[in-house]
Design a protein around this motif. Structure first.
Motif, PDB file in Angstrom:
ATOM      1  N   UNK A  45       0.829  -1.206   0.000  1.00 58.17           N
ATOM      2  CA  UNK A  45       0.000   0.000   0.000  1.00 58.17           C
ATOM      3  C   UNK A  45       0.861   1.253   0.000  1.00 58.17           C
ATOM      4  N   UNK A  46       0.307   2.318  -0.572  1.00 56.79           N
ATOM      5  CA  UNK A  46       0.961   3.624  -0.620  1.00 56.79           C
ATOM      6  C   UNK A  46       0.147   4.571   0.250  1.00 56.79           C
ATOM      7  N   UNK A  47       0.812   5.240   1.162  1.00 58.50           N
ATOM      8  CA  UNK A  47       0.125   6.084   2.131  1.00 58.50           C
ATOM      9  C   UNK A  47      -0.477   7.330   1.476  1.00 58.50           C
ATOM     10  N   UNK A  48      -1.817   7.445   1.538  1.00 53.37           N
ATOM     11  CA  UNK A  48      -2.485   8.637   1.018  1.00 53.37           C
ATOM     12  C   UNK A  48      -2.037   9.875   1.779  1.00 53.37           C
ATOM     13  N   UNK A  52      -0.086  13.101   0.255  1.00 53.33           N
ATOM     14  CA  UNK A  52      -0.751  14.399   0.452  1.00 53.33           C
ATOM     15  C   UNK A  52       0.204  15.381   1.136  1.00 53.33           C
ATOM     16  N   UNK A  53       0.927  14.922   2.145  1.00 53.49           N
ATOM     17  CA  UNK A  53       1.882  15.788   2.835  1.00 53.49           C
ATOM     18  C   UNK A  53       2.984  16.260   1.888  1.00 53.49           C
ATOM     19  N   UNK A  54       3.452  15.361   1.007  1.00 55.72           N
ATOM     20  CA  UNK A  54       4.465  15.744   0.025  1.00 55.72           C
ATOM     21  C   UNK A  54       3.917  16.793  -0.930  1.00 55.72           C
ATOM     22  N   UNK A  58       5.103  20.703  -1.731  1.00 54.69           N
ATOM     23  CA  UNK A  58       5.391  21.181  -3.084  1.00 54.69           C
ATOM     24  C   UNK A  58       4.538  22.391  -3.455  1.00 54.69           C
ATOM     25  N   UNK A  59       3.284  22.404  -3.016  1.00 54.31           N
ATOM     26  CA  UNK A  59       2.398  23.532  -3.333  1.00 54.31           C
ATOM     27  C   UNK A  59       2.894  24.805  -2.649  1.00 54.31           C
ATOM     28  N   UNK A  77      -7.437  17.305  -1.726  1.00 45.31           N
ATOM     29  CA  UNK A  77      -6.380  16.599  -2.455  1.00 45.31           C
ATOM     30  C   UNK A  77      -6.946  15.282  -2.971  1.00 45.31           C
ATOM     31  N   UNK A  78      -6.762  15.041  -4.266  1.00 47.56           N
ATOM     32  CA  UNK A  78      -7.232  13.809  -4.898  1.00 47.56           C
ATOM     33  C   UNK A  78      -6.127  13.278  -5.793  1.00 47.56           C
TER      34      UNK A  78
END
Length: 282
Positions: A45-48, A52-54, A58-59, A77-78
């Motif tokens: 699994x990849x942590x949502x 999102x934190x990454x 970046x934003x 965030x989607x």
């Protein structure tokens, strides 16, 4: 597999969770205590929350480049990967076909508030994913960025391929024997072949990658404890055993996966072309 930075190590606070528990292959209790006769649970699994934190980081950097003053608030965030879409759940990559280099479209959609206005940012990319029984490596290459529907130019740092590594890392290495690993390598554009040998008697390994322009000679180096952070993706950490050495194209690192080191996954930090990902099994 593709290019980027962070280097492989092995095991986890991780596959797909954000707890910092060294020596733990997932958030499932007892995962590292599987006997040789039992099939361990492998968390792909990849942590949502991690990705999102990454994206949030970046934003904020994008806002600085645009000289936007004041706080930037992430409102939604989607993320879409292939046929999976999430606005809150982790991604499960266990359905990726075994030992097949798969390409899937990747898209992030962010709504952020700055200076009292909402701004919509989208980031498109392609994920190249390769899964083995106990390990997985993916290279996510950005292909486009839009701000409020208008295309933005990708900076040099923005179009680097970001490496993601998941899996069940080896906690107790073999103490004897020599094993040959074979598999694939990829720079995000081309696919090559990996051949790597490990002598557990001497605690050393070496190998070669062919098919990606000139051959890459992975020089002999020693096994040691290592760690890897999926810094540019979901922020998860892997702890275990691996090898770090030199090559004619740049340094390389790999980690051992599976209860008995059945698999390896790693990257070459190519001086000229960014990071090259590779994976193999014995």
């Amino acid at each position: 597999p593709g290019n980027n930075s962070n280097t492989p190590g092995n095991n986890s606070n991780t596959p797909g969770n954000n707890s910092n528990t060294p020596g733990n292959n997932s958030n499932t209790p007892g995962n590292n205590n599987s006997s040789a006769n039992a099939t361990p649970r492998v968390d792909f699994s990849v942590s949502y929350e991690g990705i999102k934190n990454t994206a949030n980081k970046d934003i904020r950097e994008l806002a600085q480049k645009k000289e936007i003053d004041g706080a930037v608030i992430l409102k939604s965030y989607k993320v879409n990967l292939g046929n999976q879409s999430s606005s809150g759940n982790d991604f499960n990559l266990s359905s990726i076909p075994l030992k097949t280099l798969v390409s899937q479209n990747y898209r992030e959609t962010v709504v952020a508030q700055a200076e009292g206005q909402d701004h919509t940012i989208t980031r498109n990319g392609v994920a190249h994913i390769y899964r083995q029984n106990y390990s997985l490596i993916a290279g996510i290459t950005p292909t486009g960025l839009t701000l409020n529907g208008e295309s933005e130019k990708l900076d040099a740092d923005d179009d680097d391929t970001n490496i993601l590594i998941k899996g069940y890392t080896t906690q107790n290495l073999p103490t004897a024997g020599k094993f040959d690993y074979s598999g694939i390598a990829s720079d995000g554009d081309k696919k090559g072949k990996l051949a790597y040998s490990v002598d557990f008697d001497s605690g050393k390994g070496s190998g070669k990658i062919t098919g990606l322009d000139s051959d890459i000679h992975l020089n002999e180096a020693e096994i040691k404890k290592m760690s890897y952070t999926n810094k540019e993706t979901d922020g998860t950490i892997i702890n275990g055993h691996g090898i770090e050495g030199s090559s004619n194209r740049g340094s390389y690192r790999l980690g051992f996966f599976g209860p008995e080191a059945e698999e390896i996954v790693g990257t070459v930090d190519d001086r000229n072309n960014g990071e090259i990902g590779f994976a193999g099994s014995r």
